[in-house]
Write a protein that holds these residues in place. Structure first.
Motif, PDB file in Angstrom:
ATOM      1  N   HIS A  93       0.689  -1.131  -0.286  1.00 13.04           N
ATOM      2  CA  HIS A  93      -0.035  -0.277  -0.257  1.00 13.04           C
ATOM      3  C   HIS A  93       1.161   1.370   0.001  1.00 13.04           C
TER       4      HIS A  93
ATOM      5  N   GLU B  20       2.024  -8.614  -2.180  1.00 12.79           N
ATOM      6  CA  GLU B  20       1.915  -9.361  -1.368  1.00 12.79           C
ATOM      7  C   GLU B  20       1.034  -8.404   0.026  1.00 12.79           C
TER       8      GLU B  20
ATOM      9  N   VAL C  56       5.087 -12.567   5.954  1.00 13.13           N
ATOM     10  CA  VAL C  56       5.073 -13.701   7.344  1.00 13.13           C
ATOM     11  C   VAL C  56       6.419 -14.181   6.962  1.00 13.13           C
TER      12      VAL C  56
ATOM     13  N   PHE D 238      -4.550  -1.049   7.255  1.00  8.39           N
ATOM     14  CA  PHE D 238      -5.506  -1.404   6.404  1.00  8.39           C
ATOM     15  C   PHE D 238      -5.573  -2.453   7.417  1.00  8.39           C
TER      16      PHE D 238
ATOM     17  N   ARG E   5      -4.995  -8.232  10.520  1.00  9.55           N
ATOM     18  CA  ARG E   5      -5.360  -9.485  10.994  1.00  9.55           C
ATOM     19  C   ARG E   5      -4.996 -10.696   9.754  1.00  9.55           C
ATOM     20  N   ARG E   6      -4.625 -10.783   8.601  1.00  7.50           N
ATOM     21  CA  ARG E   6      -3.714 -11.550   8.167  1.00  7.50           C
ATOM     22  C   ARG E   6      -2.572 -12.081   8.704  1.00  7.50           C
TER      23      ARG E   6
ATOM     24  N   GLN F 265      -4.313   3.398  15.729  1.00  6.61           N
ATOM     25  CA  GLN F 265      -4.310   2.016  14.452  1.00  6.61           C
ATOM     26  C   GLN F 265      -4.097   0.626  14.610  1.00  6.61           C
TER      27      GLN F 265
ATOM     28  N   GLU G 175     -15.161  -4.781  17.721  1.00  2.00           N
ATOM     29  CA  GLU G 175     -14.152  -5.344  18.119  1.00  2.00           C
ATOM     30  C   GLU G 175     -13.689  -6.171  16.912  1.00  2.00           C
ATOM     31  N   PHE G 176     -14.111  -6.039  15.584  1.00  2.00           N
ATOM     32  CA  PHE G 176     -13.977  -7.293  15.157  1.00  2.00           C
ATOM     33  C   PHE G 176     -13.873  -6.004  13.523  1.00  2.00           C
ATOM     34  N   PRO G 177     -12.863  -5.877  13.272  1.00  2.58           N
ATOM     35  CA  PRO G 177     -11.743  -4.295  12.255  1.00  2.58           C
ATOM     36  C   PRO G 177     -13.245  -5.004  10.757  1.00  2.58           C
ATOM     37  N   GLU G 178     -13.626  -6.468  10.527  1.00  3.46           N
ATOM     38  CA  GLU G 178     -13.842  -6.699   9.458  1.00  3.46           C
ATOM     39  C   GLU G 178     -15.413  -6.241   8.823  1.00  3.46           C
TER      40      GLU G 178
ATOM     41  N   ARG H 138     -15.036  -2.482   8.506  1.00  8.68           N
ATOM     42  CA  ARG H 138     -15.084  -1.986   7.368  1.00  8.68           C
ATOM     43  C   ARG H 138     -15.778  -2.887   6.539  1.00  8.68           C
ATOM     44  N   ARG H 139     -17.005  -3.373   6.514  1.00  4.91           N
ATOM     45  CA  ARG H 139     -17.613  -4.458   6.386  1.00  4.91           C
ATOM     46  C   ARG H 139     -19.276  -3.392   6.044  1.00  4.91           C
TER      47      ARG H 139
ATOM     48  N   THR I 232     -10.046   3.986  10.286  1.00  7.52           N
ATOM     49  CA  THR I 232      -9.880   3.601   8.344  1.00  7.52           C
ATOM     50  C   THR I 232     -10.015   3.733   7.328  1.00  7.52           C
TER      51      THR I 232
ATOM     52  N   ASP J 277      -7.546   2.792  -2.272  1.00  2.00           N
ATOM     53  CA  ASP J 277      -6.441   1.625  -1.878  1.00  2.00           C
ATOM     54  C   ASP J 277      -6.177   0.564  -0.937  1.00  2.00           C
ATOM     55  N   ARG J 278      -7.546  -0.344  -0.545  1.00  2.00           N
ATOM     56  CA  ARG J 278      -7.432  -1.204   0.072  1.00  2.00           C
ATOM     57  C   ARG J 278      -7.083  -2.334  -1.251  1.00  2.00           C
ATOM     58  N   ARG J 279      -6.615  -3.531  -1.039  1.00  2.00           N
ATOM     59  CA  ARG J 279      -6.170  -4.573  -2.527  1.00  2.00           C
ATOM     60  C   ARG J 279      -6.551  -6.055  -1.359  1.00  2.00           C
TER      61      ARG J 279
ATOM     62  N   LEU K 189      -5.727  -9.348  -2.039  1.00  2.00           N
ATOM     63  CA  LEU K 189      -4.572  -9.513  -1.534  1.00  2.00           C
ATOM     64  C   LEU K 189      -4.587 -10.348  -0.122  1.00  2.00           C
ATOM     65  N   TYR K 190      -5.968 -10.087   0.273  1.00  2.00           N
ATOM     66  CA  TYR K 190      -6.527 -10.343   2.037  1.00  2.00           C
ATOM     67  C   TYR K 190      -6.493 -11.728   2.434  1.00  2.00           C
TER      68      TYR K 190
ATOM     69  N   ILE L 261      -3.748 -16.886   2.471  1.00  2.00           N
ATOM     70  CA  ILE L 261      -2.580 -16.680   3.677  1.00  2.00           C
ATOM     71  C   ILE L 261      -1.502 -17.219   3.194  1.00  2.00           C
ATOM     72  N   HIS L 262      -0.725 -16.343   2.422  1.00  2.00           N
ATOM     73  CA  HIS L 262       0.500 -17.144   1.276  1.00  2.00           C
ATOM     74  C   HIS L 262       1.775 -17.083   2.354  1.00  2.00           C
ATOM     75  N   VAL L 263       2.502 -17.635   2.811  1.00  2.00           N
ATOM     76  CA  VAL L 263       3.645 -17.071   3.540  1.00  2.00           C
ATOM     77  C   VAL L 263       4.714 -18.832   3.293  1.00  2.00           C
TER      78      VAL L 263
END
Lengths: 269, 269
Positions: free
Chosen positions: A115, A129, A133, A151, A156-157, A188, B150-153, B156-157, B195, B258-260, B263-264, B267-269
């Motif tokens: 971002h 990405e 992690v 963001f 969270r991710r 934040q 307390e759940f930013p999901e 944001r939604r 946010t 600006d959100r992507r 990519l969220y 979980i690519h680790v």
């Protein structure tokens, strides 16, 4: 299951344009840390400075992720120490606002900011990405850079991916805020930490660069979302964190298990 | 495009177990508001009280969403005023921790808390929507209840669904915090507001109930995430909010654009 980890956020003095001097200052910081497990976080673009005149200047200060001038920082680290160093990256063509994760045995990973803030889009290509992690000698480490952390989807991710602590190199420009309040980016970061019980190590700049004044938000945020260290006289915030990985809240609740992801995607209005 | 909206968060005194007295107190609060567009938010479970002895007591205090004792609160409202009232809901079988959205012409919607806190799971069934958005005379209104926020999901939604302001009835139990800090739930609400530039109207309890002390977090949080009103001597926090719907940050950035999101998810680790 709890373990302790020493973490330091270093608000390094940076000379914009002087890569050699900045790398030497980073190396000096890393060398002086005592032995034992230790996460050391340096600011965003600490090797180059942030306020570029233009893309040409940024390009002249860019380093490849495998540049020996960067990778040799590993030699300054004790065994079991890990450094996260913001740098101006080039892959030979494109420029990225990146953070290198370095251990005693060499580079452990490289994250490219996803971002971009302000005029960064004139210089950098965004990464592909949203935070990353890495498994490191200090544990499973989340990495994000500055505006990334605004963001909550990203923080969270990383927490859900098992990050035990978040390394956050930043360059936060000073903005107005009500008396007595933390900088808004700090709020934040505190909220994101508490939301997922994800400790956060914030390395910010201080002072000013080419007319841009920095917030000076260098701090360690505890897993419960409180500021548990701010910079000492040397500009370094150090804390020993308890990292349990436990996300429970009493007997009834759990920060992760209480999520209802099946309800978050669609917008039912 | 900017418009102004008067909002009030009312920290009502509640008598646990006395539905008639609590409804009368709510009605009194609604009647005394001046005319004009006005969003008025009351606390979670304001009709019943929060600290039930058991499920049987909660059931004895529950109301249907179409109970005339509730719906007649509409008569206490001025044209263009909207009230959000936390109540203990029954559908004749199950119990829900709900919030009724009421306008001068009647009920505009009902939201059932999706994230249950503590022993609430012994009493209530969770709702099947993560926050809700309702079109009302005061604009597009987001509604969530206490732990939901307390759940930013979720926050944001609601913002992405076009909520212009978030009504947040809560019962925040007092928890320890460092000197000088806001309650942790307040910090999370401030962060969620900033946010998504989503103003938030928080109606909390004050004092104590059956040994549970409340935080007293009643406040109005501005679209920029700052506390712009706290309770007056009557327990009401009132502010006039500027609601522009603009999510831009200077010329380069936008909180939503600006959100992507691509990519969220993974979980690519």
């Amino acid at each position: 299951m709890s373990r302790q980890l020493r973490v330091s956020a270093v608000s390094l003095g940076v000379e914009i344009g002087d890569v050699a001097a900045n790398l030497a200052a980073v190396e000096h910081e890393l060398r002086q840390r005592e032995s034992g497990p230790h996460l050391i976080v340096l600011p965003e673009l600490v090797t180059s400075g942030y306020v570029f005149d233009d893309e040409t200047e940024a390009r002249s200060l860019a380093l490849r992720a495998d540049d020996p001038r960067l990778t040799s920082l590993a030699d300054a680290l004790h065994t079991d120490a890990v450094a996260v160093v913001g740098f101006c990256e080039t892959d030979g063509d494109r420029l990225f606002n990146s953070a290198l994760v370095i251990g005693r045995d060499g580079v452990l990973g490289c994250y490219r900011k996803a971002h971009l803030w302000g005029a960064e889009c004139d210089v950098f290509v965004p990464g592909d990405e949203a935070g990353a992690v890495f498994d490191t000698p200090v544990g499973r480490l989340g990495v994000a850079i500055c505006y990334d952390s605004e963001f909550p989807e990203l923080t969270r991710r990383l927490a859900l991916a098992g990050a035990e602590v978040l390394a956050l190199p930043v360059c936060w420009p000073l903005v107005a805020r009500p008396a007595g309040e933390h900088p808004p980016e700090t709020i934040q970061a505190m909220a994101a930490a508490r939301t997922s019980r994800l400790a956060t190590v914030i390395a910010d700049r201080h002072g000013a660069e080419r007319g841009v004044e920095w917030t000076g938000g260098t701090a360690v945020v505890s897993p419960d979302g409180w500021i548990c260290a701010t910079p000492d006289d040397d500009g370094t915030a150090t804390a020993v964190l308890d990292l349990s990985g436990d996300k429970s809240l009493g007997v009834h609740n759990d920060l992760f298990a209480d999520r209802r992801p099946e309800l978050y995607g669609g917008i039912h209005v």
